[in-house]
Enzyme design. Structure first.
Site, mmCIF file in Angstrom:
data_model
loop_
_atom_site.group_PDB
_atom_site.id
_atom_site.type_symbol
_atom_site.label_atom_id
_atom_site.label_comp_id
_atom_site.label_asym_id
_atom_site.label_seq_id
_atom_site.Cartn_x
_atom_site.Cartn_y
_atom_site.Cartn_z
ATOM 1 N N SER A 86 0.741 -1.213 0.020
ATOM 2 C CA SER A 86 0.057 -0.030 0.062
ATOM 3 C C SER A 86 1.003 1.256 0.028
ATOM 4 O O SER A 86 1.473 1.172 -1.075
ATOM 5 C CB SER A 86 -0.871 0.044 1.140
ATOM 6 O OG SER A 86 -1.993 0.951 1.125
ATOM 7 N N HIS A 190 -8.122 1.316 -0.726
ATOM 8 C CA HIS A 190 -8.324 0.331 -1.977
ATOM 9 C C HIS A 190 -9.454 -0.221 -2.275
ATOM 10 O O HIS A 190 -9.771 -1.428 -2.689
ATOM 11 C CB HIS A 190 -7.127 -0.925 -1.544
ATOM 12 C CG HIS A 190 -5.864 -0.234 -1.347
ATOM 13 N ND1 HIS A 190 -4.984 0.250 -2.083
ATOM 14 C CD2 HIS A 190 -5.127 -0.294 -0.028
ATOM 15 C CE1 HIS A 190 -3.893 0.829 -1.359
ATOM 16 N NE2 HIS A 190 -4.069 0.249 -0.015
#
Length: 305
Positions: A86, A190
Protein backbone atom coordinates in the site's frame (compact mmCIF):
# COMPACT_ATOMS: atom_id res chain seq x y z
CA UNK A 1 18.59 -12.34 -4.11
CA UNK A 2 17.76 -9.77 -1.45
CA UNK A 3 14.33 -8.12 -1.38
CA UNK A 4 13.78 -4.85 0.50
CA UNK A 5 10.16 -4.20 1.49
CA UNK A 6 8.22 -1.41 3.24
CA UNK A 7 5.09 -1.88 5.38
CA UNK A 8 1.76 -0.13 5.00
CA UNK A 9 -0.61 1.80 7.19
CA UNK A 10 -1.45 0.24 10.54
CA UNK A 11 2.19 -0.69 11.27
CA UNK A 12 2.79 2.57 13.18
CA UNK A 13 2.81 2.67 17.00
CA UNK A 14 3.26 5.61 19.41
CA UNK A 15 6.90 6.63 19.80
CA UNK A 16 8.25 4.20 17.22
CA UNK A 17 10.47 6.84 15.60
CA UNK A 18 12.19 7.82 18.89
CA UNK A 19 15.24 5.53 18.79
CA UNK A 20 15.85 6.18 15.10
CA UNK A 21 16.21 9.92 15.70
CA UNK A 22 19.18 9.20 17.97
CA UNK A 23 21.25 8.00 15.00
CA UNK A 24 23.84 10.47 13.65
CA UNK A 25 22.24 12.99 11.29
CA UNK A 26 18.77 11.45 11.58
CA UNK A 27 17.12 14.32 13.47
CA UNK A 28 18.43 16.86 10.96
CA UNK A 29 17.21 14.78 8.04
CA UNK A 30 13.74 14.40 9.52
CA UNK A 31 13.60 18.12 10.34
CA UNK A 32 14.38 18.94 6.71
CA UNK A 33 11.69 16.55 5.50
CA UNK A 34 9.22 18.07 7.95
CA UNK A 35 9.90 21.55 6.60
CA UNK A 36 9.50 20.32 3.03
CA UNK A 37 6.03 18.84 3.58
CA UNK A 38 4.69 21.05 6.36
CA UNK A 39 4.29 18.27 8.94
CA UNK A 40 6.25 17.82 12.18
CA UNK A 41 7.33 14.22 11.63
CA UNK A 42 9.55 14.13 14.71
CA UNK A 43 6.75 15.15 17.04
CA UNK A 44 4.27 12.70 15.58
CA UNK A 45 6.83 9.92 15.61
CA UNK A 46 7.93 10.46 19.21
CA UNK A 47 5.19 12.22 21.21
CA UNK A 48 1.82 11.65 19.53
CA UNK A 49 -0.64 9.09 20.86
CA UNK A 50 -2.24 6.25 18.93
CA UNK A 51 -5.26 8.30 17.84
CA UNK A 52 -3.12 11.11 16.42
CA UNK A 53 -0.98 8.78 14.31
CA UNK A 54 -4.03 6.82 13.20
CA UNK A 55 -4.99 9.92 11.16
CA UNK A 56 -4.33 8.95 7.55
CA UNK A 57 -2.85 12.36 6.73
CA UNK A 58 -0.24 11.81 9.46
CA UNK A 59 0.30 8.05 9.38
CA UNK A 60 1.22 7.82 5.70
CA UNK A 61 4.08 10.38 5.59
CA UNK A 62 5.29 9.15 8.98
CA UNK A 63 5.59 5.58 7.68
CA UNK A 64 7.42 6.64 4.53
CA UNK A 65 9.83 8.79 6.56
CA UNK A 66 10.53 5.91 8.94
CA UNK A 67 11.15 3.56 6.04
CA UNK A 68 13.56 5.94 4.33
CA UNK A 69 15.39 6.69 7.57
CA UNK A 70 15.87 3.05 8.53
CA UNK A 71 16.95 2.02 5.03
CA UNK A 72 19.52 4.81 4.97
CA UNK A 73 20.92 3.50 8.26
CA UNK A 74 21.73 0.21 6.53
CA UNK A 75 24.26 1.98 4.32
CA UNK A 76 24.71 1.49 0.59
CA UNK A 77 22.87 -1.70 -0.32
CA UNK A 78 21.81 -3.14 -3.66
CA UNK A 79 18.68 -5.26 -3.33
CA UNK A 80 17.59 -7.39 -6.25
CA UNK A 81 14.01 -6.21 -5.88
CA UNK A 82 11.94 -3.76 -3.85
CA UNK A 83 8.26 -3.59 -2.99
CA UNK A 84 5.94 -1.93 -0.52
CA UNK A 85 2.53 -2.73 0.86
CA UNK A 86 0.00 0.00 0.00
CA UNK A 87 1.58 3.33 1.06
CA UNK A 88 4.85 1.40 1.38
CA UNK A 89 4.95 1.40 -2.42
CA UNK A 90 5.96 5.06 -2.26
CA UNK A 91 8.82 4.16 0.08
CA UNK A 92 9.82 1.42 -2.36
CA UNK A 93 9.74 3.91 -5.24
CA UNK A 94 12.42 5.88 -3.41
CA UNK A 95 14.44 2.69 -2.79
CA UNK A 96 14.33 1.99 -6.53
CA UNK A 97 15.50 5.50 -7.43
CA UNK A 98 12.19 6.38 -9.10
CA UNK A 99 11.68 9.29 -6.68
CA UNK A 100 14.08 11.18 -4.43
CA UNK A 101 13.25 11.30 -0.73
CA UNK A 102 11.61 14.73 -0.78
CA UNK A 103 9.51 13.89 -3.84
CA UNK A 104 8.36 10.66 -2.20
CA UNK A 105 7.38 12.50 0.98
CA UNK A 106 5.67 15.29 -0.95
CA UNK A 107 3.63 12.72 -2.87
CA UNK A 108 2.68 10.74 0.23
CA UNK A 109 1.67 13.89 2.09
CA UNK A 110 -0.77 14.72 -0.71
CA UNK A 111 -1.91 11.08 -0.84
CA UNK A 112 -2.61 11.03 2.88
CA UNK A 113 -4.59 14.27 2.80
CA UNK A 114 -6.63 13.17 -0.22
CA UNK A 115 -7.42 9.77 1.27
CA UNK A 116 -8.31 11.29 4.64
CA UNK A 117 -10.81 13.58 2.94
CA UNK A 118 -12.27 10.66 0.99
CA UNK A 119 -12.54 8.61 4.19
CA UNK A 120 -14.44 11.43 5.90
CA UNK A 121 -17.33 11.16 3.43
CA UNK A 122 -18.58 7.87 4.89
CA UNK A 123 -17.59 6.06 8.08
CA UNK A 124 -15.54 3.13 6.85
CA UNK A 125 -12.76 0.85 8.03
CA UNK A 126 -10.85 -2.40 7.48
CA UNK A 127 -10.60 -5.75 9.25
CA UNK A 128 -8.17 -8.63 8.76
CA UNK A 129 -9.46 -12.17 8.27
CA UNK A 130 -7.13 -14.82 9.65
CA UNK A 131 -7.33 -18.28 8.15
CA UNK A 132 -9.89 -19.73 5.79
CA UNK A 133 -9.95 -20.45 2.08
CA UNK A 134 -9.38 -17.28 -0.01
CA UNK A 135 -12.04 -18.11 -2.59
CA UNK A 136 -14.63 -18.83 0.09
CA UNK A 137 -13.73 -15.67 2.00
CA UNK A 138 -13.83 -13.41 -1.05
CA UNK A 139 -17.27 -14.69 -2.05
CA UNK A 140 -18.53 -14.18 1.51
CA UNK A 141 -17.18 -10.62 1.66
CA UNK A 142 -18.82 -9.71 -1.62
CA UNK A 143 -22.13 -11.09 -0.31
CA UNK A 144 -21.86 -8.68 2.63
CA UNK A 145 -21.02 -5.75 0.35
CA UNK A 146 -17.38 -5.67 1.47
CA UNK A 147 -14.25 -5.46 -0.71
CA UNK A 148 -11.26 -7.81 -0.33
CA UNK A 149 -8.98 -4.77 -0.27
CA UNK A 150 -5.74 -6.57 0.63
CA UNK A 151 -5.16 -10.15 -0.48
CA UNK A 152 -1.99 -10.73 1.49
CA UNK A 153 -1.36 -14.43 1.09
CA UNK A 154 -0.34 -16.73 3.95
CA UNK A 155 -3.99 -17.09 4.93
CA UNK A 156 -4.74 -13.38 5.34
CA UNK A 157 -7.29 -11.20 3.57
CA UNK A 158 -8.26 -7.67 4.64
CA UNK A 159 -11.89 -6.67 4.19
CA UNK A 160 -12.91 -3.04 3.73
CA UNK A 161 -16.22 -1.25 3.76
CA UNK A 162 -18.64 0.65 5.94
CA UNK A 163 -18.66 0.17 9.70
CA UNK A 164 -22.06 -1.51 9.42
CA UNK A 165 -20.74 -3.99 6.86
CA UNK A 166 -17.70 -4.73 9.04
CA UNK A 167 -19.93 -5.27 12.06
CA UNK A 168 -21.94 -7.79 10.03
CA UNK A 169 -18.68 -9.55 9.14
CA UNK A 170 -17.70 -9.81 12.80
CA UNK A 171 -21.01 -11.54 13.48
CA UNK A 172 -20.90 -13.72 10.37
CA UNK A 173 -17.35 -14.86 9.58
CA UNK A 174 -16.61 -16.83 6.40
CA UNK A 175 -16.33 -20.57 6.90
CA UNK A 176 -12.85 -21.52 8.13
CA UNK A 177 -11.86 -18.02 9.26
CA UNK A 178 -10.46 -18.18 12.80
CA UNK A 179 -10.63 -14.52 13.68
CA UNK A 180 -11.65 -11.09 12.37
CA UNK A 181 -9.33 -8.31 13.62
CA UNK A 182 -10.22 -4.60 13.19
CA UNK A 183 -7.25 -2.62 11.87
CA UNK A 184 -5.91 0.72 13.10
CA UNK A 185 -6.76 2.62 9.94
CA UNK A 186 -9.22 5.43 9.31
CA UNK A 187 -10.97 4.32 6.15
CA UNK A 188 -11.77 1.66 3.57
CA UNK A 189 -8.59 2.01 1.56
CA UNK A 190 -8.19 0.34 -1.84
CA UNK A 191 -11.93 0.36 -2.46
CA UNK A 192 -14.50 2.48 -4.29
CA UNK A 193 -14.68 4.68 -1.19
CA UNK A 194 -11.27 6.11 -2.16
CA UNK A 195 -12.30 7.11 -5.69
CA UNK A 196 -12.40 10.86 -4.81
CA UNK A 197 -8.69 10.70 -3.95
CA UNK A 198 -7.57 9.26 -7.27
CA UNK A 199 -7.83 12.45 -9.35
CA UNK A 200 -6.01 14.49 -6.71
CA UNK A 201 -3.19 11.98 -6.53
CA UNK A 202 -2.96 11.84 -10.31
CA UNK A 203 -2.56 15.61 -10.38
CA UNK A 204 0.18 15.41 -7.73
CA UNK A 205 1.96 12.69 -9.71
CA UNK A 206 1.97 14.86 -12.84
CA UNK A 207 4.13 17.39 -11.00
CA UNK A 208 6.93 14.83 -10.54
CA UNK A 209 9.77 13.75 -12.82
CA UNK A 210 10.24 10.04 -12.12
CA UNK A 211 13.33 8.07 -13.11
CA UNK A 212 13.16 4.47 -14.26
CA UNK A 213 13.67 1.89 -11.49
CA UNK A 214 17.29 0.87 -10.89
CA UNK A 215 16.17 -2.49 -9.50
CA UNK A 216 13.09 -4.66 -9.97
CA UNK A 217 10.07 -2.74 -8.64
CA UNK A 218 7.29 -5.19 -7.81
CA UNK A 219 3.81 -3.66 -7.96
CA UNK A 220 0.80 -4.27 -5.72
CA UNK A 221 -1.38 -4.10 -8.82
CA UNK A 222 -0.66 -7.62 -10.03
CA UNK A 223 2.71 -8.58 -8.57
CA UNK A 224 4.45 -7.69 -11.81
CA UNK A 225 7.80 -5.93 -12.10
CA UNK A 226 7.33 -2.40 -13.46
CA UNK A 227 9.86 -1.18 -16.01
CA UNK A 228 9.51 2.62 -16.15
CA UNK A 229 9.12 5.48 -13.71
CA UNK A 230 5.96 6.66 -15.46
CA UNK A 231 4.41 3.22 -15.00
CA UNK A 232 5.37 3.22 -11.33
CA UNK A 233 3.49 6.50 -10.82
CA UNK A 234 0.48 5.14 -12.69
CA UNK A 235 0.46 2.14 -10.35
CA UNK A 236 0.77 4.37 -7.29
CA UNK A 237 -2.23 6.40 -8.38
CA UNK A 238 -4.39 3.44 -9.35
CA UNK A 239 -3.75 1.36 -6.23
CA UNK A 240 -5.49 3.92 -3.99
CA UNK A 241 -8.91 2.64 -5.11
CA UNK A 242 -7.94 -0.91 -6.09
CA UNK A 243 -6.99 -4.01 -4.07
CA UNK A 244 -3.44 -4.71 -2.90
CA UNK A 245 -2.23 -8.08 -4.20
CA UNK A 246 0.61 -8.77 -1.80
CA UNK A 247 0.12 -12.50 -2.40
CA UNK A 248 1.15 -11.98 -6.03
CA UNK A 249 4.11 -9.82 -4.97
CA UNK A 250 5.40 -12.70 -2.85
CA UNK A 251 4.92 -15.08 -5.77
CA UNK A 252 7.12 -12.77 -7.83
CA UNK A 253 9.79 -12.71 -5.10
CA UNK A 254 9.82 -16.48 -5.30
CA UNK A 255 10.08 -16.46 -9.10
CA UNK A 256 12.95 -13.96 -8.95
CA UNK A 257 14.84 -16.31 -6.66
CA UNK A 258 14.59 -14.38 -3.40
CA UNK A 259 16.78 -15.79 -0.64
CA UNK A 260 16.48 -12.98 1.93
CA UNK A 261 13.93 -10.29 2.77
CA UNK A 262 14.44 -7.22 4.95
CA UNK A 263 11.45 -5.13 6.04
CA UNK A 264 12.21 -1.52 6.95
CA UNK A 265 10.85 0.26 10.01
CA UNK A 266 8.27 -0.29 11.43
CA UNK A 267 8.90 -3.87 10.36
CA UNK A 268 7.12 -7.02 11.39
CA UNK A 269 3.94 -7.40 9.35
CA UNK A 270 5.46 -8.30 5.99
CA UNK A 271 8.17 -10.52 7.45
CA UNK A 272 5.42 -12.40 9.28
CA UNK A 273 3.65 -13.05 5.99
CA UNK A 274 6.91 -14.02 4.28
CA UNK A 275 7.78 -16.57 6.97
CA UNK A 276 4.56 -18.42 6.19
CA UNK A 277 4.45 -17.94 2.40
CA UNK A 278 8.17 -18.07 1.49
CA UNK A 279 9.73 -21.00 3.37
CA UNK A 280 13.51 -21.03 3.13
CA UNK A 281 13.77 -17.26 2.64
CA UNK A 282 15.62 -15.56 5.49
CA UNK A 283 13.66 -12.64 6.91
CA UNK A 284 14.52 -9.70 9.15
CA UNK A 285 12.36 -6.82 10.39
CA UNK A 286 13.86 -3.44 11.30
CA UNK A 287 11.95 -2.44 14.42
CA UNK A 288 14.63 -0.42 16.23
CA UNK A 289 18.27 0.46 15.51
CA UNK A 290 19.20 -2.59 17.59
CA UNK A 291 18.24 -4.65 14.53
CA UNK A 292 20.72 -2.93 12.22
CA UNK A 293 23.75 -5.12 12.97
CA UNK A 294 21.81 -8.30 12.23
CA UNK A 295 20.47 -6.74 9.03
CA UNK A 296 23.95 -5.71 7.91
CA UNK A 297 25.21 -9.21 8.60
CA UNK A 298 22.40 -10.67 6.54
CA UNK A 299 23.25 -8.28 3.71
CA UNK A 300 26.96 -9.15 3.94
CA UNK A 301 26.18 -12.87 4.02
CA UNK A 302 23.97 -12.44 0.99
CA UNK A 303 26.66 -10.44 -0.81
CA UNK A 304 29.29 -13.12 -0.09
CA UNK A 305 26.94 -15.79 -1.38
Amino acid sequence: MLVLVAPGQGAQTPGFLTPWLELPGAADRVAAWSDAIGLDLARYGTQADADEIRDTAVAQPLLVAAGLLSAAALGDISPGAVAGHSVGEITAAAFAGVLDDVSALTLVRKRGLAMAEAAAITETGMSALLGGDPEVSVAHLEKLGLTPANINGAGQIVAAGTLEELAALAEDKPEGVRKVVPLKVAGAFHTRHMAPAVDRLAEAARQLAPADPKVAYVSNKDGGAVATGAEVLDCLVGQVANPVRWDLCMETFKELGATALIEVCPGGTLTGLAKRALPGVKTLALKTPDDLDAARELIAEHTRA
